[in-house]
Design a protein around this motif. Structure first.
Motif, mmCIF file in Angstrom:
data_model
loop_
_atom_site.group_PDB
_atom_site.id
_atom_site.type_symbol
_atom_site.label_atom_id
_atom_site.label_comp_id
_atom_site.label_asym_id
_atom_site.label_seq_id
_atom_site.Cartn_x
_atom_site.Cartn_y
_atom_site.Cartn_z
ATOM 1 N N ALA A 11 0.785 -1.125 -0.024
ATOM 2 C CA ALA A 11 0.036 -0.131 -0.026
ATOM 3 C C ALA A 11 0.772 1.371 -0.083
ATOM 4 C CB ALA A 11 -0.967 -0.088 1.064
ATOM 5 N N LEU A 12 1.912 1.030 0.153
ATOM 6 C CA LEU A 12 3.082 2.257 0.217
ATOM 7 C C LEU A 12 3.422 2.894 -1.242
ATOM 8 C CD1 LEU A 12 5.389 1.268 3.162
ATOM 9 C CD2 LEU A 12 3.407 2.736 3.297
ATOM 10 N N PRO A 13 3.975 4.008 -1.269
ATOM 11 C CA PRO A 13 4.368 4.594 -2.414
ATOM 12 C C PRO A 13 5.717 3.782 -2.928
ATOM 13 C CG PRO A 13 3.831 6.404 -1.073
ATOM 14 C CD PRO A 13 3.675 5.194 -0.450
ATOM 15 N N ASP A 14 5.954 3.575 -4.234
ATOM 16 C CA ASP A 14 6.915 2.839 -4.810
ATOM 17 C C ASP A 14 8.067 3.015 -4.102
ATOM 18 O OD1 ASP A 14 7.779 0.629 -6.509
ATOM 19 O OD2 ASP A 14 9.032 2.203 -7.257
ATOM 20 N N TRP A 15 8.518 4.213 -4.101
ATOM 21 C CA TRP A 15 9.961 4.818 -3.571
ATOM 22 C C TRP A 15 9.943 4.395 -2.034
ATOM 23 C CZ3 TRP A 15 10.009 8.224 0.619
ATOM 24 C CH2 TRP A 15 9.018 8.888 0.782
ATOM 25 N N ALA A 16 8.987 4.761 -1.067
ATOM 26 C CA ALA A 16 9.110 4.338 -0.007
ATOM 27 C C ALA A 16 9.057 2.783 0.593
ATOM 28 C CB ALA A 16 7.858 4.859 0.771
ATOM 29 N N ALA A 17 8.455 2.265 -0.485
ATOM 30 C CA ALA A 17 8.416 0.616 -0.311
ATOM 31 C C ALA A 17 9.730 -0.017 -0.584
ATOM 32 C CB ALA A 17 7.342 -0.010 -1.410
ATOM 33 N N GLN A 18 10.331 0.645 -1.415
ATOM 34 C CA GLN A 18 11.803 0.036 -1.914
ATOM 35 C C GLN A 18 12.720 0.336 -0.786
ATOM 36 O OE1 GLN A 18 12.560 -1.588 -4.536
ATOM 37 N NE2 GLN A 18 10.579 -1.672 -5.365
ATOM 38 N N ILE A 19 12.616 1.632 -0.210
ATOM 39 C CA ILE A 19 13.372 1.821 0.879
ATOM 40 C C ILE A 19 12.891 1.011 2.193
ATOM 41 C CG2 ILE A 19 13.901 3.646 2.685
ATOM 42 C CD1 ILE A 19 13.797 5.865 0.670
ATOM 43 N N LEU A 20 11.901 0.932 2.452
ATOM 44 C CA LEU A 20 11.440 0.005 3.627
ATOM 45 C C LEU A 20 11.680 -1.647 3.411
ATOM 46 C CD1 LEU A 20 10.002 -0.249 6.146
ATOM 47 C CD2 LEU A 20 7.816 -0.501 5.017
ATOM 48 N N ILE A 21 11.754 -2.062 2.088
ATOM 49 C CA ILE A 21 12.222 -3.339 1.757
ATOM 50 C C ILE A 21 13.498 -3.508 1.954
ATOM 51 C CG2 ILE A 21 12.474 -5.147 -0.130
ATOM 52 C CD1 ILE A 21 9.531 -3.923 -1.220
ATOM 53 N N ALA A 22 14.339 -2.581 1.565
ATOM 54 C CA ALA A 22 15.937 -2.341 1.688
ATOM 55 C C ALA A 22 16.294 -2.746 3.313
ATOM 56 C CB ALA A 22 16.371 -1.458 0.790
ATOM 57 N N VAL A 23 15.618 -1.699 3.955
ATOM 58 C CA VAL A 23 15.761 -1.725 5.337
ATOM 59 C C VAL A 23 15.520 -2.918 6.271
ATOM 60 C CG1 VAL A 23 15.467 -0.522 7.521
ATOM 61 C CG2 VAL A 23 15.717 0.796 5.616
ATOM 62 N N ILE A 24 14.543 -3.635 5.939
ATOM 63 C CA ILE A 24 13.961 -4.899 6.450
ATOM 64 C C ILE A 24 14.906 -5.956 6.092
ATOM 65 C CG2 ILE A 24 12.149 -6.492 6.615
ATOM 66 C CD1 ILE A 24 10.053 -4.086 6.402
ATOM 67 N N ALA A 25 15.296 -5.959 4.722
ATOM 68 C CA ALA A 25 15.977 -7.164 4.332
ATOM 69 C C ALA A 25 17.603 -7.041 4.792
ATOM 70 C CB ALA A 25 16.113 -7.133 2.582
ATOM 71 N N GLY A 26 18.063 -5.746 4.972
ATOM 72 C CA GLY A 26 19.322 -5.627 5.500
ATOM 73 C C GLY A 26 19.028 -6.030 7.019
ATOM 74 N N ALA A 27 18.231 -5.738 7.805
ATOM 75 C CA ALA A 27 18.204 -5.873 9.171
ATOM 76 C C ALA A 27 18.094 -7.506 9.336
ATOM 77 C CB ALA A 27 16.926 -5.200 9.764
ATOM 78 N N ILE A 28 17.234 -8.131 8.576
ATOM 79 C CA ILE A 28 17.206 -9.480 8.784
ATOM 80 C C ILE A 28 18.468 -10.285 8.387
ATOM 81 C CG2 ILE A 28 16.054 -11.514 7.732
ATOM 82 C CD1 ILE A 28 13.653 -9.976 7.304
ATOM 83 N N GLY A 29 19.151 -9.778 7.350
ATOM 84 C CA GLY A 29 20.678 -10.469 7.085
ATOM 85 C C GLY A 29 21.279 -10.229 7.884
ATOM 86 N N ALA A 30 21.475 -9.092 8.608
ATOM 87 C CA ALA A 30 22.547 -8.741 9.788
ATOM 88 C C ALA A 30 22.009 -9.468 10.962
ATOM 89 C CB ALA A 30 22.421 -7.159 10.167
ATOM 90 N N ALA A 31 20.850 -9.622 11.372
ATOM 91 C CA ALA A 31 20.689 -10.377 12.341
ATOM 92 C C ALA A 31 20.869 -11.853 12.267
ATOM 93 C CB ALA A 31 18.968 -10.237 12.664
ATOM 94 N N ILE A 32 20.677 -12.445 11.226
ATOM 95 C CA ILE A 32 21.169 -13.807 10.966
ATOM 96 C C ILE A 32 22.589 -13.961 11.007
ATOM 97 C CG2 ILE A 32 21.187 -15.656 8.959
ATOM 98 C CD1 ILE A 32 18.606 -14.710 8.221
ATOM 99 N N ALA A 33 23.331 -12.943 10.393
ATOM 100 C CA ALA A 33 24.860 -13.354 10.461
ATOM 101 C C ALA A 33 25.472 -12.969 11.840
ATOM 102 C CB ALA A 33 25.349 -11.941 9.755
ATOM 103 N N LEU A 34 24.738 -12.136 12.646
ATOM 104 C CA LEU A 34 25.322 -12.058 13.978
ATOM 105 C C LEU A 34 24.735 -13.081 14.754
ATOM 106 C CD1 LEU A 34 23.719 -8.146 14.878
ATOM 107 C CD2 LEU A 34 26.380 -9.095 14.686
ATOM 108 N N ALA A 35 23.770 -13.781 14.343
ATOM 109 C CA ALA A 35 23.321 -15.092 15.281
ATOM 110 C C ALA A 35 24.583 -16.202 15.061
ATOM 111 C CB ALA A 35 21.994 -15.527 15.027
ATOM 112 N N ALA A 36 24.906 -16.224 13.695
ATOM 113 C CA ALA A 36 25.908 -17.104 13.263
ATOM 114 C C ALA A 36 27.269 -16.826 13.680
ATOM 115 C CB ALA A 36 26.065 -17.059 11.663
ATOM 116 N N HIS A 37 27.630 -15.678 14.037
ATOM 117 C CA HIS A 37 28.799 -15.271 14.663
ATOM 118 C C HIS A 37 28.926 -15.619 16.110
ATOM 119 C CE1 HIS A 37 31.545 -12.388 16.512
ATOM 120 N NE2 HIS A 37 32.338 -12.333 15.597
#
Length: 379
Positions: A11-37
């Motif tokens: 439901a968000l604008p395209d530019w806002a959706a892209q930024i939110l997707i990038a932040v959420i994906a980066g946060a999930i990837g960082a969390a998984i990496a920290l758990a592995a570390h």
């Protein structure tokens, strides 16, 4: 993962959706990496604690922090492969972040290796000459290598910024023969760097060496690329340029060994018998706990009308011990002479003679008579 995120941001604008997707994906990837570390280093911690060597403990402790951020970057990179917005952002900062992480890890590995090798060079033992030389080399070469890593890291980071790419290229070029053409402002730094290499190769001083500079006695506490810290006997710190030890004369009492010879001078009456003194000194110094048994002798080294000079020679394992031994022997011998041979103490002699009577000569008698006649005639 991105399809799941798209369901909630549709439901968000395209530019806002892209930024939110990038932040959420980066946060999930960082969390998984920290758990592995966390899991990886928890396992490594148990392994190194079970081993006898301390080197692996140092390595794991040093690498824990930089590798944590490296895992975070790895998680972000993996997430960026499925997220176009995050991938575009990573392409902009990768040239700046990657050299920083690689340099950080390289410095951590270097310092852990140096610290592990320093532990093996134990300077608390009595014969620590080899260990002190090894620590000195490690300290100097570690600082030079750290400087080189930082220099290359900063240069590579500058290369990733288009506006300052020329500065990065200039720094990289100055690391070679082009540094010889740098102006006067760069000469002190280059001189200090070359002096550090020369100090490591020639070894005029080592860590914990006993030196005398400008009449000040102290120990080498720290050797850096541009200066040396000398811990003086009264706990002052003398900061000396590195070039001083390469260009000027100084005393190094522990260059090859810490053992030293020392003397004590005593001035006694010239008429005494030296044999009892020699016997007492030999007995006292050989029984003293600070004497190392290498050399001891009592000799008359000078003779004058007022006194004769007696030299007490002794040896000890190092400079500070020798100083204490000299003071103890001086105090003991003077006390023994005062009690057993008081006649040996130097005294100032005066020769008693009879008083001399002066009789007036003929010229004086005539002058006195003439003076009396003048006074009589004038009256």
């Amino acid at each position: 993962m991105t399809e799941l995120i798209d369901r909630y941001v549709g439901a968000l604008p395209d530019w806002a959706a892209q930024i939110l997707i990038a932040v959420i994906a980066g946060a999930i990837g960082a969390a998984i990496a920290l758990a592995a570390h966390f899991v990886l280093f928890r396992i490594l911690g148990r392994i190194v604690r079970a081993s006898i060597s301390q080197s692996d403990d140092i390595l794991v402790a040093r690498l824990a922090r930089p590798t944590r951020w490296a895992f975070v970057v790895m998680g972000v990179v993996l997430a960026a492969r499925q997220t176009p917005a995050l991938s575009a952002f990573w392409e902009r900062v990768a040239g700046f972040v990657m050299p920083l992480l690689v340099g950080w890890i390289a410095i951590a590995i270097l310092h852990s290796l140096v610290e592990a090798m320093t532990l093996r060079a134990d300077i608390t033992v009595e014969d620590n000459r080899s260990a002190r030389r090894r620590r000195t080399r490690l300290a100097i070469l570690s600082r030079i290598a750290t400087f080189a890593i930082v220099f290359l890291t900063v240069s590579l980071m500058l290369f990733s910024i288009p506006g300052v790419m020329k500065i990065g290229a200039t720094l990289m070029a100055s690391a070679g023969l082009a540094a010889l053409a740098v102006g006067a402002a760069a000469q002190p730094a280059l001189k200090a760097l070359i002096g550090g290499f020369q100090m490591a190769l020639t070894e005029p001083i080592s860590i914990d060496d006993v030196v005398v500079l400008d009449g000040e006695w102290g120990r080498i506490e720290e050797i850096r690329t541009t200066y040396v810290v000398v811990n003086l006997w009264d706990q002052r710190r003398l900061v000396v340029p590195t070039t001083r030890f390469l260009e000027d004369t100084f005393q190094n009492w522990t260059k090859t060994t810490s053992q030293l010879l020392g003397t004590v001078m005593i001035y006694l009456d010239p008429g005494i018998d030296v044999a009892p003194l020699r016997e007492e000194y030999s007995r006292a110094v050989t029984a003293h706990r600070l004497f190392d048994g290498r050399a001891q002798v009592l000799q008359v080294t000078d003779h004058k009308a007022e006194a004769m000079e007696v030299r007490l020679l002794m040896s000890a394992r190092d400079g500070s011990t020798l100083f204490d031994l000299r003071c103890a022997m001086r105090e003991h011998m003077l006390d023994w002479i005062r009690r057993e041979m008081p006649e040996a103490l130097v005294r100032r002699r005066t020769l008693q003679v009879a008083p001399v009577e002066l009789a007036p000569g003929p010229a004086l008698a005539e002058a006195v008579a003439e003076f009396g006649d003048r006074r009589a005639s004038s009256s």
